[in-house]
Design a protein around this motif. Structure first.
Motif, PDB file in Angstrom:
ATOM      1  N   HIS A  42     -39.445  19.617  17.158  1.00 34.40           N
ATOM      2  CA  HIS A  42     -40.600  20.499  17.029  1.00 34.40           C
ATOM      3  C   HIS A  42     -41.724  20.141  18.000  1.00 34.40           C
ATOM      4  CE1 HIS A  42     -39.650  23.051  13.515  1.00 34.40           C
ATOM      5  NE2 HIS A  42     -38.876  22.031  13.148  1.00 34.40           N
ATOM      6  N   VAL A  43     -41.980  18.858  18.173  1.00 31.65           N
ATOM      7  CA  VAL A  43     -43.123  18.430  18.977  1.00 31.65           C
ATOM      8  C   VAL A  43     -42.797  18.407  20.468  1.00 31.65           C
ATOM      9  CG1 VAL A  43     -44.747  16.555  19.430  1.00 31.65           C
ATOM     10  CG2 VAL A  43     -44.101  17.123  17.081  1.00 31.65           C
ATOM     11  N   PHE A  44     -41.625  17.887  20.814  1.00 31.18           N
ATOM     12  CA  PHE A  44     -41.311  17.692  22.230  1.00 31.18           C
ATOM     13  C   PHE A  44     -40.251  18.645  22.771  1.00 31.18           C
ATOM     14  CE2 PHE A  44     -42.429  13.496  20.370  1.00 31.18           C
ATOM     15  CZ  PHE A  44     -43.663  13.344  20.993  1.00 31.18           C
ATOM     16  N   GLY A  45     -39.513  19.302  21.876  1.00 29.12           N
ATOM     17  CA  GLY A  45     -38.468  20.210  22.325  1.00 29.12           C
ATOM     18  C   GLY A  45     -38.944  21.323  23.246  1.00 29.12           C
ATOM     19  N   PRO A  46     -40.045  22.000  22.920  1.00 29.93           N
ATOM     20  CA  PRO A  46     -40.490  23.116  23.768  1.00 29.93           C
ATOM     21  C   PRO A  46     -40.754  22.724  25.219  1.00 29.93           C
ATOM     22  CG  PRO A  46     -41.539  23.253  21.629  1.00 29.93           C
ATOM     23  CD  PRO A  46     -40.809  21.941  21.661  1.00 29.93           C
ATOM     24  N   GLN A  47     -41.281  21.553  25.460  1.00 31.93           N
ATOM     25  CA  GLN A  47     -41.559  21.158  26.833  1.00 31.93           C
ATOM     26  C   GLN A  47     -40.278  20.817  27.590  1.00 31.93           C
ATOM     27  OE1 GLN A  47     -44.114  17.896  25.671  1.00 31.93           O
ATOM     28  NE2 GLN A  47     -42.712  16.373  26.480  1.00 31.93           N
ATOM     29  N   LYS A  48     -39.175  20.709  26.847  1.00 29.22           N
ATOM     30  CA  LYS A  48     -37.884  20.438  27.482  1.00 29.22           C
ATOM     31  C   LYS A  48     -37.036  21.705  27.582  1.00 29.22           C
ATOM     32  CE  LYS A  48     -38.089  15.810  25.514  1.00 29.22           C
ATOM     33  NZ  LYS A  48     -37.437  14.753  24.721  1.00 29.22           N
ATOM     34  N   GLY A  49     -37.662  22.841  27.311  1.00 32.21           N
ATOM     35  CA  GLY A  49     -36.960  24.112  27.457  1.00 32.21           C
ATOM     36  C   GLY A  49     -36.469  24.736  26.175  1.00 32.21           C
ATOM     37  N   ALA A  50     -36.819  24.195  25.020  1.00 34.85           N
ATOM     38  CA  ALA A  50     -36.328  24.723  23.744  1.00 34.85           C
ATOM     39  C   ALA A  50     -37.147  25.931  23.292  1.00 34.85           C
ATOM     40  CB  ALA A  50     -36.370  23.650  22.674  1.00 34.85           C
ATOM     41  N   THR A  51     -36.452  27.003  22.960  1.00 34.75           N
ATOM     42  CA  THR A  51     -37.081  28.170  22.350  1.00 34.75           C
ATOM     43  C   THR A  51     -37.304  27.885  20.865  1.00 34.75           C
ATOM     44  OG1 THR A  51     -34.971  29.159  21.736  1.00 34.75           O
ATOM     45  CG2 THR A  51     -35.818  29.666  23.951  1.00 34.75           C
ATOM     46  N   PRO A  52     -38.081  28.709  20.159  1.00 35.53           N
ATOM     47  CA  PRO A  52     -38.263  28.488  18.720  1.00 35.53           C
ATOM     48  C   PRO A  52     -36.952  28.396  17.945  1.00 35.53           C
ATOM     49  CG  PRO A  52     -39.910  30.024  19.506  1.00 35.53           C
ATOM     50  CD  PRO A  52     -38.972  29.786  20.659  1.00 35.53           C
ATOM     51  N   ASP A  53     -35.984  29.250  18.282  1.00 34.04           N
ATOM     52  CA  ASP A  53     -34.682  29.192  17.606  1.00 34.04           C
ATOM     53  C   ASP A  53     -33.954  27.890  17.932  1.00 34.04           C
ATOM     54  OD1 ASP A  53     -35.070  31.635  16.408  1.00 34.04           O
ATOM     55  OD2 ASP A  53     -33.896  32.755  17.892  1.00 34.04           O
ATOM     56  N   MET A  54     -34.053  27.463  19.176  1.00 29.60           N
ATOM     57  CA  MET A  54     -33.414  26.216  19.582  1.00 29.60           C
ATOM     58  C   MET A  54     -34.041  25.016  18.878  1.00 29.60           C
ATOM     59  SD  MET A  54     -33.045  27.107  23.643  1.00 29.60           S
ATOM     60  CE  MET A  54     -32.615  25.455  24.178  1.00 29.60           C
ATOM     61  N   VAL A  55     -35.345  25.065  18.688  1.00 28.55           N
ATOM     62  CA  VAL A  55     -36.041  23.983  17.984  1.00 28.55           C
ATOM     63  C   VAL A  55     -35.492  23.819  16.578  1.00 28.55           C
ATOM     64  CG1 VAL A  55     -38.236  23.326  16.928  1.00 28.55           C
ATOM     65  CG2 VAL A  55     -38.175  24.043  19.329  1.00 28.55           C
ATOM     66  N   GLN A  56     -35.320  24.940  15.881  1.00 30.93           N
ATOM     67  CA  GLN A  56     -34.780  24.893  14.518  1.00 30.93           C
ATOM     68  C   GLN A  56     -33.372  24.320  14.499  1.00 30.93           C
ATOM     69  OE1 GLN A  56     -36.543  25.519  11.794  1.00 30.93           O
ATOM     70  NE2 GLN A  56     -38.340  26.121  12.992  1.00 30.93           N
ATOM     71  N   LEU A  57     -32.544  24.752  15.445  1.00 33.21           N
ATOM     72  CA  LEU A  57     -31.174  24.258  15.522  1.00 33.21           C
ATOM     73  C   LEU A  57     -31.147  22.765  15.833  1.00 33.21           C
ATOM     74  CD1 LEU A  57     -28.100  24.549  15.682  1.00 33.21           C
ATOM     75  CD2 LEU A  57     -28.364  25.313  18.066  1.00 33.21           C
ATOM     76  N   LEU A  58     -31.936  22.357  16.808  1.00 34.38           N
ATOM     77  CA  LEU A  58     -31.957  20.948  17.196  1.00 34.38           C
ATOM     78  C   LEU A  58     -32.428  20.055  16.059  1.00 34.38           C
ATOM     79  CD1 LEU A  58     -33.382  21.369  20.807  1.00 34.38           C
ATOM     80  CD2 LEU A  58     -31.127  20.443  20.239  1.00 34.38           C
ATOM     81  N   ASP A  59     -33.414  20.532  15.297  1.00 34.86           N
ATOM     82  CA  ASP A  59     -33.907  19.747  14.175  1.00 34.86           C
ATOM     83  C   ASP A  59     -32.818  19.564  13.122  1.00 34.86           C
ATOM     84  OD1 ASP A  59     -36.245  18.385  13.031  1.00 34.86           O
ATOM     85  OD2 ASP A  59     -36.104  19.902  11.453  1.00 34.86           O
TER      86      ASP A  59
END
Length: 386
Positions: A206-223
């Motif tokens: 959630h905190v660092f994923g977006p700066q590495k290219g994660a979209t909101p959906d990707m953030v949820q999946l990665l978490d």
């Protein structure tokens, strides 16, 4: 007068060494006879290896490893001047700077190359390590790094999972039998200013994923993938990474080190201050100038300017910050010996213009701030005498 110059890099434009030299040039334009001492520093992110090697008269060893998206990259590890301590900078092998912005993909990015760096250093006989884990392009929980060191991460069919954060959800078992035995005879100091847990709203994704290219959906999946990873790690180690402070550092590699390595964590800036001898260099100084590309509320959490200012405050030496840009929430900095925060921008300009002219802007800003500071110091002294 003596001025200590201790900046971090201005990312995308100047290394810490280049920034220090630019500041020194500005100081000497204002006061040619001043004594200046350049001590470029870092906070555990990019540039930490170069800073520590330079400060201790160490050396660098080139190593070809696997990059974040599987490409071969020429990385390196450092040897400090004692000849015994190895420094691994994660950004050299698995860093965000190694991937074009449009290709960033934490679902696939791997820390395998960082593991290869550690393995090579182990092969070369090192047992004492400093691991600088900032600036990563990854969100794989350190799984790739562990695989490079022999840990088997197996799916339901007993086959190894593929690289990337999205693959963590496939882990069915963790096999420790071929995990490099030499690791348990080593000491690993993790240099990081990140205290985030592994998962949740304050976690790695959630905190660092977006700066590495994660979209909101990707953030949820990665978490969710990291949560499954943490569950599996707990089964074999008994360590509950989910909400462990620092486990979310560098896409979760902080947790991997805490679970599988004999390791301890320390603020990156404190590690650098200790090994560069900054505290001793500050003796007798009248002023400290530090800086980095962006200064905002996060600076107070242990970024380079904050750490330098805290060290200077122990000797009652004021600190001035020069920044590429200034964000919100900087008021807290004034409680820690920082007398002013100054942007080096002298007119409206684009980011590319600022990057291109960063050195000249830093020279000009340094000259102006020291002129102002020592002019008012002189006025104060006169009033006291009167």
């Amino acid at each position: 007068m003596k001025i200590v110059i201790a900046p971090d890099s201005f990312k995308g434009s100047l290394t810490a060494v280049e920034a220090a030299k630019a500041i020194e040039k500005g100081i000497h334009k204002a006061f040619p006879d001043s004594v200046s001492l350049c001590l470029p520093v870092a906070d555990g992110g990019e540039g930490t290896l170069d800073t520590l090697v330079a400060a201790t008269n160490g050396q660098k060893i080139p190593v070809y490893v696997t990059g974040p998206l599987g490409q071969k990259v020429e990385a390196e590890y450092g040897i400090l001047g004692d000849g015994k301590t190895c420094i691994i900078e994660m950004a050299k092998a698995s860093g965000i700077s190694l991937v074009p912005r449009e290709e960033l993909n934490p679902l696939k990015a791997t820390t395998f190359g960082t593991g290869e760096l550690i393995k090579q250093a182990l092969d070369d006989g090192f047992k004492s390590f400093i691991l600088a884990i900032g600036g990563s392009a990854t969100n794989d929980g350190g799984a790739g790094m562990l695989q490079a060191l022999g840990l088997a991460l197996l799916d339901e069919k007993g086959e190894s999972i593929s690289p990337g954060g999205a693959e963590l959800k496939k882990i069915h078992s963790i096999d420790l039998r071929k995990f490099d035995e030499r690791i348990q005879d080593c000491r690993f100091l993790i240099a990081s200013d990140v205290e985030n847990p592994l998962i949740g709203p304050h976690g790695a994704s959630h905190v660092f994923g977006p700066q590495k290219g994660a979209t909101p959906d990707m953030v949820q999946l990665l978490d969710k993938c990291l949560a499954h990873w943490a569950d599996e790690v707990e089964k074999v180690t008994g360590i509950h990474l989910h909400d462990l402070p620092g486990a979310g550092a560098a896409g979760g590699i902080g947790g991997a080190f805490q679970a599988f390595f004999p390791s301890s964590m320390q603020r990156g800036i404190d590690v650098v201050i200790e090994h560069t001898g900054l505290q001793a260099a500050l003796e007798g100084a009248d002023l400290v100038i530090t800086g980095e590309g962006q200064v905002d509320f996060q600076t107070a959490s242990g970024k380079t300017p904050m750490g330098v200012a805290q060290a200077a405050k122990l000797q009652n030496i004021p600190t001035i910050i020069l920044a590429g840009s200034i964000g919100t929430g900087i008021d807290v900095l004034y409680q820690h010996g920082i007398v002013s925060v100054n942007s080096i921008m002298n007119q409206p300009m684009t980011l590319s213009e600022a990057i291109e002219n960063a050195a000249d802007l830093l020279v000009q800003s340094a000259e102006q701030v020291v002129r102002s500071f020592f002019y008012y110091q002189t006025l104060i002294s006169r009033k006291v005498v009167t």
